[in-house]
Enzyme design. Structure first.
Site, mmCIF file in Angstrom:
data_model
loop_
_atom_site.group_PDB
_atom_site.id
_atom_site.type_symbol
_atom_site.label_atom_id
_atom_site.label_comp_id
_atom_site.label_asym_id
_atom_site.label_seq_id
_atom_site.Cartn_x
_atom_site.Cartn_y
_atom_site.Cartn_z
ATOM 1 N N SER A 30 0.956 -1.134 0.182
ATOM 2 C CA SER A 30 0.152 0.206 -0.325
ATOM 3 C C SER A 30 0.753 1.110 -0.176
ATOM 4 C CB SER A 30 -0.888 0.137 1.575
ATOM 5 O OG SER A 30 -1.860 1.388 0.475
ATOM 6 N N HIS A 57 -2.364 -1.094 -2.619
ATOM 7 C CA HIS A 57 -3.901 -0.474 -3.061
ATOM 8 C C HIS A 57 -3.451 1.408 -4.033
ATOM 9 C CE1 HIS A 57 -4.456 -2.122 1.040
ATOM 10 N NE2 HIS A 57 -4.433 -2.498 0.152
ATOM 11 N N ASP A 150 -4.870 -5.384 5.574
ATOM 12 C CA ASP A 150 -5.235 -5.575 4.713
ATOM 13 C C ASP A 150 -4.427 -6.707 4.528
ATOM 14 O OD1 ASP A 150 -6.984 -6.678 2.249
ATOM 15 O OD2 ASP A 150 -5.678 -5.169 1.166
#
Length: 212
Positions: A30, A57, A150
């Site tokens: 991310s 992401h 995540d």
């Protein structure tokens, strides 16, 4: 879990029941991830005997230049994943903005549209869970820099199906939340500095294909 314990199962009865017959490496990241992904991919050989999936992401409306950026930093073939793509060794498939990427029982890519609500976009948990049930001990999940958690559930899925998990260490992570969440599962085989991860990927794929 001992380092590369999952790879040792490849070729045994527990590996034969899974759909994908070669190693698959999932790189998830991310915040701070573009640089981290580039540094992991740069040392990998063009003939790496594994497929590589990249999930970063991104806002669904972003321009989607990640594949282009990474292609300049690696000898492997890189392109944006398309629905129905077959997995093949030596290829890097990058998840496009606005889509979640799945690995299907036909050893192909499945894309599902991401909406404006959670989970994270693209979802590392969805990718890793489907990777786990299709690749089993041939799966290698690599959790790189990022915010949030995540991938934590996906890490548990990969480990449950006999796969291997590596996390980036705190010292080299721009943001440590995602690697930390993975480590908290106690299913991570190795916690490595960013520039040591490529060597571990090569070692894992060589062991998984019997080329030690």
């Amino acid at each position: 879990m001992a380092p590369f314990e999952g790879a040792a199962l490849v070729g045994g009865a527990s590996g034969a029941e899974f759909a994908v017959p070669f190693p698959v490496v999932a790189l998830i990241a991310s915040a701070g991830g573009i640089n981290a992904l580039a540094r992991v991919l740069a040392p990998l050989p063009a003939e790496l005997p594994a497929a590589v999936l990249v999930s970063l992401h991104q806002s669904p409306g972003s321009p989607g230049r990640l594949a282009e950026i990474l292609a300049r930093r690696t000898r492997m073939a890189v392109r944006i994943a398309a629905n129905g793509d077959g997995l093949r060794p030596g290829q890097v498939l990058v998840t496009a903005p606005g889509w979640h990427l799945l690995v299907t029982s036909q050893s192909r890519i499945g894309l599902i549209k991401a909406d404006d609500l959670p989970p994270s976009r693209p979802s590392a948990d969805l990718l890793l869970a489907t990777l786990a049930v299709t690749c089993g001990p041939r799966a290698l999940a690599v959790v790189l820099t990022g915010m949030g958690h995540d991938g934590q559930a996906g890490v548990r899925a990969v480990a449950h199906c006999g796969g291997t998990v590596i996390a980036q260490d705190q010292a080299t992570s721009q943001f440590f939340s995602m690697p930390s969440a993975a480590i908290d599962t106690e299913q991570v085989s190795q916690v490595l500095a960013l520039d040591d991860i490529a060597t571990a990927i090569i070692a894992h794929t060589m062991a998984a294909t019997g080329n030690r």
